[in-house]
Design a protein around this motif. Structure first.
Motif, PDB file in Angstrom:
ATOM      1  N   ASN A  74       0.856  -1.196   0.000  1.00 11.81           N
ATOM      2  CA  ASN A  74       0.000   0.000   0.000  1.00 11.81           C
ATOM      3  C   ASN A  74       0.887   1.240   0.000  1.00 11.81           C
ATOM      4  N   VAL A  75       1.482   1.550  -1.153  1.00  8.27           N
ATOM      5  CA  VAL A  75       2.462   2.637  -1.230  1.00  8.27           C
ATOM      6  C   VAL A  75       1.835   4.027  -1.154  1.00  8.27           C
ATOM      7  N   SER A  76       0.515   4.080  -1.091  1.00  6.14           N
ATOM      8  CA  SER A  76      -0.139   5.386  -0.952  1.00  6.14           C
ATOM      9  C   SER A  76       0.146   6.000   0.412  1.00  6.14           C
ATOM     10  N   GLU A  77       0.606   5.176   1.356  1.00  5.64           N
ATOM     11  CA  GLU A  77       0.940   5.654   2.685  1.00  5.64           C
ATOM     12  C   GLU A  77       2.405   5.402   2.984  1.00  5.64           C
ATOM     13  N   SER A  78       3.105   6.452   3.375  1.00  5.85           N
ATOM     14  CA  SER A  78       4.504   6.333   3.789  1.00  5.85           C
ATOM     15  C   SER A  78       4.675   7.133   5.071  1.00  5.85           C
ATOM     16  N   LYS A 127       4.181  12.618   4.092  1.00  8.76           N
ATOM     17  CA  LYS A 127       3.704  13.726   3.256  1.00  8.76           C
ATOM     18  C   LYS A 127       3.592  15.038   4.027  1.00  8.76           C
ATOM     19  N   SER A 134       7.105  11.648  -0.676  1.00  5.29           N
ATOM     20  CA  SER A 134       5.949  10.776  -0.481  1.00  5.29           C
ATOM     21  C   SER A 134       5.253  10.488  -1.809  1.00  5.29           C
ATOM     22  N   GLU A 135       5.115  11.523  -2.616  1.00  2.00           N
ATOM     23  CA  GLU A 135       4.477  11.357  -3.928  1.00  2.00           C
ATOM     24  C   GLU A 135       5.344  10.503  -4.842  1.00  2.00           C
ATOM     25  N   GLN A 138       4.865   6.905  -4.022  1.00  2.00           N
ATOM     26  CA  GLN A 138       3.546   6.451  -4.465  1.00  2.00           C
ATOM     27  C   GLN A 138       3.477   6.229  -5.967  1.00  2.00           C
ATOM     28  N   THR A 139       4.176   7.055  -6.732  1.00  2.00           N
ATOM     29  CA  THR A 139       4.085   6.985  -8.192  1.00  2.00           C
ATOM     30  C   THR A 139       5.188   6.144  -8.841  1.00  2.00           C
ATOM     31  N   SER A 142       5.860   0.048  -6.973  1.00  2.00           N
ATOM     32  CA  SER A 142       4.631  -0.740  -6.995  1.00  2.00           C
ATOM     33  C   SER A 142       4.840  -2.055  -6.260  1.00  2.00           C
TER      34      SER A 142
END
Length: 270
Positions: A74-78, A127, A134-135, A138-139, A142
């Motif tokens: 879940n790389v949307s959260e760091s 973030k 952080s972005e 996320q981008t 994967s």
């Protein structure tokens, strides 16, 4: 030692408590590119090989470092974790693949111009402090990436961040740091840290670079020295290293050890 570049030669932060006895969890550390070894101690991975029946409690022992980490699933959260005065333990679920970056003491504030005190004794969303990083996580990363490929990407990213970076080194701070390492954390802060800084200045500069006071950091260095030099309960008993590090007696040492590890030496060492 009076320079930032020398920290890696004097300090080895150990995280033994993540070595799980179960075959369902693995933990590894990988060294960074040689161009980053003055800033980053290691990249690490803590993951489940298969889903666990119960939520896993992750205990981090005090090591004086700042870590960035994220769950590859879940790389949307760091997140970022600052200096901790005591061990930290929290449940992280039953299926995870955490990747982390462990910065050497003082490296993170120097690289990102962030006051380490703002991060102390807590874990916060990355973030809030480094939205661009952080972005990027996320981008760029994967769940399909292997640890090898992720380390390669992280090396490239941090090398680009460090190129042509004007580091504002305070020689007095690094002299104080070197004295703490030289004395293995066992020293009189008032008498032995004679670096030309007043007590108040020393407190302020340590809070910024480390996230705590010289005394609190010295206590962690002393604890880490025990981990570095002790291989078993028997060697601890025979060598009595804790006496050389200024502990009055075994009871005093056990209390100190438990504060930073979470359990007494009898349970932590084999």
């Amino acid at each position: 030692m009076t320079s930032f570049q020398s920290i890696k030669n004097f300090y080895k932060p150990i995280q033994p408590s993540v070595n799980s006895k179960t075959n369902s969890i693995s933990y590894i550390e990988l060294k960074p590119d040689i161009r980053l070894e003055n800033y980053i101690y290691c990249f690490w991975q803590l993951k489940t090989k298969k889903p666990l029946q119960n939520s896993f409690s992750y205990r981090v022992v005090s090591d004086g470092c700042i870590d960035i980490f994220f769950n590859k699933k879940n790389v949307s959260e760091s997140f970022i974790m600052g200096f901790c005065r005591k061990y930290v333990e929290f449940p992280i679920g039953n299926d995870f693949d955490y990747i982390g970056v462990r910065f050497l003491p003082s490296a993170f504030p120097l690289l990102f111009n962030i006051n380490a005190k703002k991060l102390s004794n807590q874990s916060q969303e990355l973030k809030l402090f480094l939205p661009h990083l952080s972005e990027w996580i996320q981008t760029t990363i994967s769940s399909n990436n292997s640890m090898k490929n992720i380390v390669k990407l992280l090396n490239i990213k941090f090398i680009s961040l460090t190129q042509n970076l004007p580091l504002q080194n305070d020689s007095r701070f690094f002299k104080a740091l070197s004295l703490i390492f030289y004395h293995k954390g066992y020293l009189d802060i008032e008498k032995d840290l004679n670096t030309g800084l007043s007590t108040r200045q020393l407190q302020r500069i340590f809070n910024y670079h480390i996230g705590t006071t010289p005394k609190a950091f010295s206590n962690v260095v002393r604890f880490q020295q025990v981990l570095n030099e002790t291989t078993s309960k028997q060697s601890l008993k025979n060598n009595k290293l804790y006496l050389d590090l200024g502990f009055f007696d075994q009871a005093h040492f056990i209390k100190h050890f438990k504060t930073f590890y979470g359990v007494p030496p009898s349970k932590a060492l084999f």
